[in-house]
Enzyme design. Structure first.
Site, PDB file in Angstrom:
ATOM      1  N   SER A 141      21.772  -5.485 -17.990  1.00 30.78           N
ATOM      2  CA  SER A 141      20.553  -4.851 -17.472  1.00 30.78           C
ATOM      3  C   SER A 141      19.348  -5.711 -17.818  1.00 30.78           C
ATOM      4  O   SER A 141      19.351  -6.415 -18.839  1.00 30.78           O
ATOM      5  CB  SER A 141      20.364  -3.459 -18.088  1.00 30.78           C
ATOM      6  OG  SER A 141      19.070  -2.964 -17.786  1.00 30.78           O
ATOM      7  N   TYR A 155      20.265   1.870 -25.280  1.00 31.11           N
ATOM      8  CA  TYR A 155      20.685   1.194 -24.035  1.00 31.11           C
ATOM      9  C   TYR A 155      20.314  -0.286 -24.096  1.00 31.11           C
ATOM     10  O   TYR A 155      21.114  -1.162 -23.756  1.00 31.11           O
ATOM     11  CB  TYR A 155      19.999   1.887 -22.861  1.00 31.11           C
ATOM     12  CG  TYR A 155      20.455   1.441 -21.488  1.00 31.11           C
ATOM     13  CD1 TYR A 155      21.734   1.753 -21.015  1.00 31.11           C
ATOM     14  CD2 TYR A 155      19.606   0.726 -20.648  1.00 31.11           C
ATOM     15  CE1 TYR A 155      22.138   1.361 -19.744  1.00 31.11           C
ATOM     16  CE2 TYR A 155      20.005   0.334 -19.377  1.00 31.11           C
ATOM     17  CZ  TYR A 155      21.271   0.657 -18.934  1.00 31.11           C
ATOM     18  OH  TYR A 155      21.673   0.263 -17.676  1.00 31.11           O
TER      19      TYR A 155
HETATM   20  N1  LIG Z   1      21.135   1.541 -11.434  1.00 29.77           N
HETATM   21  C1  LIG Z   1      20.360   0.760 -12.144  1.00 29.77           C
HETATM   22  O1  LIG Z   1      19.128   0.771 -11.977  1.00 29.77           O
HETATM   23  C2  LIG Z   1      20.925  -0.175 -13.163  1.00 29.77           C
HETATM   24  C3  LIG Z   1      20.066  -1.122 -13.734  1.00 29.77           C
HETATM   25  C4  LIG Z   1      20.573  -1.991 -14.677  1.00 29.77           C
HETATM   26  C5  LIG Z   1      21.889  -1.939 -15.050  1.00 29.77           C
HETATM   27  N2  LIG Z   1      22.703  -1.001 -14.496  1.00 29.77           N
HETATM   28  C6  LIG Z   1      24.099  -0.993 -14.931  1.00 29.77           C
HETATM   29  O2  LIG Z   1      24.910  -1.089 -13.798  1.00 29.77           O
HETATM   30  C7  LIG Z   1      26.157  -0.435 -14.044  1.00 29.77           C
HETATM   31  C8  LIG Z   1      26.410   0.577 -12.933  1.00 29.77           C
HETATM   32  O3  LIG Z   1      25.311   1.460 -12.874  1.00 29.77           O
HETATM   33  P1  LIG Z   1      25.067   2.442 -11.648  1.00 29.77           P
HETATM   34  O4  LIG Z   1      23.618   2.588 -11.526  1.00 29.77           O
HETATM   35  O5  LIG Z   1      25.874   2.047 -10.476  1.00 29.77           O
HETATM   36  O6  LIG Z   1      25.643   3.780 -12.307  1.00 29.77           O
HETATM   37  P2  LIG Z   1      26.357   5.076 -11.665  1.00 29.77           P
HETATM   38  O7  LIG Z   1      25.940   5.267 -10.248  1.00 29.77           O
HETATM   39  O8  LIG Z   1      26.109   6.145 -12.665  1.00 29.77           O
HETATM   40  O9  LIG Z   1      27.892   4.653 -11.693  1.00 29.77           O
HETATM   41  C9  LIG Z   1      28.495   4.385 -12.932  1.00 29.77           C
HETATM   42  C10 LIG Z   1      29.905   3.944 -12.678  1.00 29.77           C
HETATM   43  O10 LIG Z   1      30.515   3.703 -13.954  1.00 29.77           O
HETATM   44  C11 LIG Z   1      31.692   4.470 -14.049  1.00 29.77           C
HETATM   45  N3  LIG Z   1      31.903   4.921 -15.404  1.00 29.77           N
HETATM   46  C12 LIG Z   1      31.022   5.560 -16.214  1.00 29.77           C
HETATM   47  N4  LIG Z   1      31.619   5.884 -17.377  1.00 29.77           N
HETATM   48  C13 LIG Z   1      32.894   5.431 -17.283  1.00 29.77           C
HETATM   49  C14 LIG Z   1      34.017   5.485 -18.147  1.00 29.77           C
HETATM   50  N5  LIG Z   1      33.961   6.092 -19.342  1.00 29.77           N
HETATM   51  N6  LIG Z   1      35.177   4.919 -17.717  1.00 29.77           N
HETATM   52  C15 LIG Z   1      35.255   4.336 -16.492  1.00 29.77           C
HETATM   53  N7  LIG Z   1      34.236   4.276 -15.637  1.00 29.77           N
HETATM   54  C16 LIG Z   1      33.073   4.821 -16.027  1.00 29.77           C
HETATM   55  C17 LIG Z   1      31.488   5.645 -13.121  1.00 29.77           C
HETATM   56  O11 LIG Z   1      32.750   6.186 -12.745  1.00 29.77           O
HETATM   57  P3  LIG Z   1      32.868   7.640 -11.981  1.00 29.77           P
HETATM   58  O12 LIG Z   1      32.306   7.421 -10.602  1.00 29.77           O
HETATM   59  O13 LIG Z   1      34.314   7.946 -11.957  1.00 29.77           O
HETATM   60  O14 LIG Z   1      32.079   8.615 -12.786  1.00 29.77           O
HETATM   61  C18 LIG Z   1      30.715   4.999 -11.974  1.00 29.77           C
HETATM   62  O15 LIG Z   1      31.577   4.381 -11.057  1.00 29.77           O
HETATM   63  C19 LIG Z   1      26.038   0.181 -15.438  1.00 29.77           C
HETATM   64  O16 LIG Z   1      26.610  -0.682 -16.385  1.00 29.77           O
HETATM   65  C20 LIG Z   1      24.531   0.269 -15.646  1.00 29.77           C
HETATM   66  O17 LIG Z   1      24.186   0.262 -17.010  1.00 29.77           O
HETATM   67  C21 LIG Z   1      22.256  -0.122 -13.576  1.00 29.77           C
END
Ligand SMILES: NC(=O)c1ccc[n+]([C@@H]2O[C@H](COP(=O)([O-])OP(=O)(O)OC[C@H]3O[C@@H](n4cnc5c(N)ncnc54)[C@H](OP(=O)(O)O)[C@@H]3O)[C@@H](O)[C@H]2O)c1
Length: 243
Positions: A141, A155
């Site tokens: 991130s 985080y």
């Molecule tokens: N969105 C942002 O602005 C942003 C910015 C910086 C970094 N990130 C990073 O990008 C990554 C994805 O974020 P996102 O925004 O796409 O989040 P999201 O929409 O909440 O999706 C999270 C994903 O991670 C999976 N997951 C969560 N806990 C898990 C576990 N215990 N075991 C296996 N899978 C798990 C979820 O699976 P399920 O669908 O089965 O629940 C889902 O597919 C994360 O690492 C987050 O920290 C996001």
């Protein structure tokens, strides 16, 4: 031979958001893509069908990244389904808000478990099944560069740890020609950010947040042959948030 004929892709946390964009893009690039999910079997199956309808191949595996055994079993199933792995994307991650004064022990442990421990374990579990020249891509991130808002210290700790991990892993795996890189998105419109997305838009120099497919495009680049000289890097994609 194109990149995609050399092995499969495995995405940890691929049913929604950025992970789903990775699955879509890598499948479109020609990789058979296995991906894990934990809580959304409906989203996972819908994505498998969507990829198939577009002419690709995807396979969903239920595996909680909090469990080392589940991660190992997910890798085993992925290899059984699609063979040796060329691309690993470790995307599964969680965010729990809380200042250093009030974050709970449970939230601290869960974020360390999924955002740090599981990233290490996922790479380690995949290692025996990676082809030489494979690509390992973590999703960190931009908070590893600058947080900007209170309530994200844990985080930030976890995502900074990932930026460190890829450097050491890149050195460990360089003899096999395996690259290890970290993508650091800024605000991307997903379920994770749904409650804060409107507040974030005016804070962006570009006056918008990112879309998952924009991270998917960077994943595609890092997965390809042309990125072969880049390793141990953390690449920020955040619309200028951290400038
Ligand atoms: N969105 C942002 O602005 C942003 C910015 C910086 C970094 N990130 C990073 O990008 C990554 C994805 O974020 P996102 O925004 O796409 O989040 P999201 O929409 O909440 O999706 C999270 C994903 O991670 C999976 N997951 C969560 N806990 C898990 C576990 N215990 N075991 C296996 N899978 C798990 C979820 O699976 P399920 O669908 O089965 O629940 C889902 O597919 C994360 O690492 C987050 O920290 C996001």
């Amino acid at each position: 031979m194109s990149d995609s004929t050399r092995g499969a892709a495995l995405v940890f946390g691929g049913a929604r958001g950025i992970g789903a964009a990775a699955v879509r893009r890598l499948a479109a690039d020609g990789y058979p893509v296995a991906f894990t999910f934990v809580s959304r079997p409906d989203s996972a199956q819908a994505l498998v069908q969507e990829v198939a309808a577009a002419g690709g191949r995807a396979h969903a595996i239920q595996a909680d990244s909090a469990s080392a055994d589940a991660i190992i079993e997910a890798v085993r199933q992925a290899v059984e389904k699609f063979g040796l792995i060329k691309v690993v994307v470790v995307n599964a991650g969680i965010y729990r808000a809380g200042t250093i004064g009030d974050v709970s022990l449970r939230d601290l442990d869960e974020m360390l478990s999924i955002n740090v421990r599981a990233v290490f374990l996922s790479i380690q579990a995949a290692l025996p099944h990676l082809v030489d020249g494979a690509r390992v891509i973590t999703i960190g991130s931009n908070v590893a560069v600058r947080t900007g808002i209170p309530g994200a210290s844990v985080y930030q700790l976890t995502k900074t740890a990932v930026a460190g991990l890829v450097k050491g892993a890149a050195l460990d795996l360089a003899p096999r020609g395996i690259t290890v890189n970290n993508i650091q998105p800024g605000p991307i419109e997903t379920d994770l950010t749904a409650s804060m997305i409107e507040a974030l838009k005016p804070l962006s120099p570009l006056r918008r947040v990112g879309q998952p497919h924009e991270v998917g495009a960077l994943i595609s680049y890092l997965a390809g042959d042309e990125a072969g000289y880049m390793t141990g890097a953390s690449l920020t994609i955040d619309g200028g948030f951290t400038l």
